[in-house]
Structures are given as C-alpha cells and as structure tokens.
Enzyme design. Structure first.
Site, PDB file in Angstrom:
ATOM      1  N   SER A  62       0.868  -1.181   0.000  1.00 13.49           N
ATOM      2  CA  SER A  62       0.000   0.000   0.000  1.00 13.49           C
ATOM      3  C   SER A  62       0.904   1.230   0.000  1.00 13.49           C
ATOM      4  CB  SER A  62      -0.846   0.011   1.277  1.00 13.49           C
ATOM      5  OG  SER A  62      -1.399   1.292   1.513  1.00 13.49           O
ATOM      6  N   TYR A  81      -1.792  -0.586  10.572  1.00  9.93           N
ATOM      7  CA  TYR A  81      -1.884  -0.954   9.142  1.00  9.93           C
ATOM      8  C   TYR A  81      -0.619  -0.501   8.419  1.00  9.93           C
ATOM      9  CZ  TYR A  81      -3.893  -1.053   4.366  1.00  9.93           C
ATOM     10  OH  TYR A  81      -4.138  -1.289   3.028  1.00  9.93           O
TER      11      TYR A  81
END
Ligand code: NDP
Length: 251
Positions: free
Chosen positions: A142, A155
């Site tokens: 990501s 995350y």
C-alpha cells in the site's frame, strides 16, 4: 511478440482475499491474460458467487492467518490438480482507531492478516515453486508502506513489513528462479474503504492530495499484476511498483 511476453496461458494463479475488491479485479485481469485462477477467502458461498464473474475460476477457501491451513490447502491443490505458478498475496484488513486507544487484539489481527499471511501462503507455495525452479509471488502492499495517516498506524506498520518481506523473499528465492515483487496501490474504491468513501471531508482531501485527482479503480491494479506475473518481469526482483495516481510522487 509484445502480447506473448505478457501471456499467462497455461499458468495457474492463486489470489488470496479475492471474493471482492482488488483481489477479485486481479483475478479477472490474470484470467483475461490467460491464467486459470483460484479464488480464496474464508466464506465459501461468497467465493462461489465471485467465481461466477471470472471465466474458468476455481475456489480454494482457507484462512490465510492459519499457517497449517494454508499449507494443507496449497499442498492438497498441488497434489490433486497440479502446480500453482503464480501467488498473489492480497488478503488484508484495515482497522481505524487513535493509536493511544488502539485495541491490542485488533493490532494482532492486522499483523496476522496483513503480514503473517504473506509468510504463511508465500512459504507454502514457494516450497513447490523452488522444486520446479520457477514461480511468481506478488504481494499487495500500500502507499501506507511509506506514508502514515492518522488512526492507521498498525496498518502502516504491516504494509511496511510487506515491502521488506518482499525484499527478503527475493533475496532468498530469486536464485531458485522465483520472481517476488510487490504492488503498492493508492486509494482504491473498495469495501475496505467504505467509511472513507462515505466521508465528504476525506473525499475532498483525497482528490486534492492525489495528482490524478480521483480515487483509483480496482481494475487499474490488474495491469501491474499481469506484468509481474509474466515473463516480461523475468529479471524484476524485490521491487515495489506503486500504482497510486501519483500520491507518493508529491507532497
Ligand atoms: P476488501 O476488504 O474489499 O477485501 C478483502 C478480501 O480479503 C476479502 O475477499 C476477504 O474475504 C479477504 N480476507 C480477509 N481476511 C481474510 C483471511 N483471514 N483469510 C482469507 N481471506 C481473507 O479489501 P481491498 O480489496 O480493498 O484490499 C485488498 C488488499 O489491497 C489488502 O491487502 C489491502 O490492504 C490492499 N490495499 C487496498 C487499498 C484500497 O484503497 N482499497 C489501497 C492499498 C492497498 P473474507 O472476509 O470473506 O475472508
């Protein structure tokens, strides 16, 4: 010539977390390039419904956080049906909360789902790939691997680890003929981001912050995946390919 470089005919691809969102779009892209795809998730019925949208797709349900279950599913499939040539480690979850209040069980759930899974399924598949002297592993990271945002510190940590585990996989396994790489998507409209999509303030911020001036679509990640899964990427190892509308290129 240009087409055959990207041709995946005769290859079998396992895409984890592919009952919806980016994983399903990647499965569709790989199938379009000629691969036989295997959809994965924890919900067998949801997977069967998703498989209807992908020509020739099979399903291989298991929980990617479970090392033994991943190993059993991969070994069983290889024995019964033949090689898994391409693995896309895509399954991932998000949980948003201020770091000082972040529940420890959610922190551990993110670690298990977003990073331990890459080890679990990666190792299960690589053991077979190494024996054959070829294989492709593509890990979905990501932009948060390199850019933090409020309320998603755990995350961010897991996605940074995905980038580094990808480098480690390439370092250990490239000599065995494996190509291990990562894709780092920017902000993509999927169920994972439902809370952000419904938030007008976030939408305004994102559109201004992204040079392309919009959210990405899941299908827009598929081209990078086909490239990394194909012979076109035969000397690409340990790389992270950003597909993010320019977010990581600008402040
Ligand atoms: P979604 O929430 O839409 O889909 C997640 C998928 O993962 C579902 O199919 C889900 O199925 C599956 N899954 C979740 N937990 C497990 C598990 N333990 N075992 C097996 N499957 C599991 O997510 P996205 O499509 O948005 O995201 C996909 C990947 O892309 C993730 O790694 C995410 O971090 C990454 N990403 C997403 C971005 C975005 O903007 N959307 C941006 C950058 C990266 P089920 O729950 O039925 O098991």
């Amino acid at each position: 010539m240009a087409t055959s470089l990207f041709d995946l005919t005769g290859r079998r691809a396992l895409i984890t977390g592919s009952s919806q969102g980016i994983g399903l779009a990647l499965a569709q892209g790989l199938a379009q390039a000629g691969a036989m795809v295997l959809l994965n998730g924890r919900d067998r019925e949801k997977l069967a419904r998703a498989a209807e949208a992908v020509p020739g797709a099979g399903i291989l349900p298991f929980d990617v956080t479970d090392h033994a279950a991943a190993r059993a599913a991969v070994d069983g499939h290889e024995e019964a049906h033949g090689p898994i040539d391409i693995l896309v480690n895509n399954a991932g979850v998000q949980h948003r909360a201020p770091l000082d209040e972040f529940p420890s069980d959610d922190f551990e759930r993110l670690l298990r789902t977003n990073i331990a899974s890459v080890f679990n399924v990666g190792q299960a598949c690589a053991r077979h790939m190494i024996g054959r002297g070829r294989g492709k592993i593509i890990n979905i990271a990501s932009v948060n691997a390199v850019l933090a945002r409020p309320s998603i510190a755990p995350y961010t940590a897991t996605k940074g680890a995905v980038v580094n585990l990808t480098k480690g996989m390439a370092t250990d396994w490239a000599r065995h003929g494996l190509n291990c790489n990562a894709i780092a998507p920017g902000y993509i409209e999927t169920p994972l981001n439902a809370a952000l999509i419904d938030d007008p303030a976030f939408n305004d911020w994102l559109i201004k912050r992204t040079p392309a001036g919009r959210w990405g679509h899941a299908e827009e990640i598929a081209g990078a995946c086909v490239f990394l899964a194909s012979e076109a990427a035969s000397f690409v190892n340990g790389h992270t390919l950003y597909v993010d509308g320019g977010v990581t290129a600008s402040l």
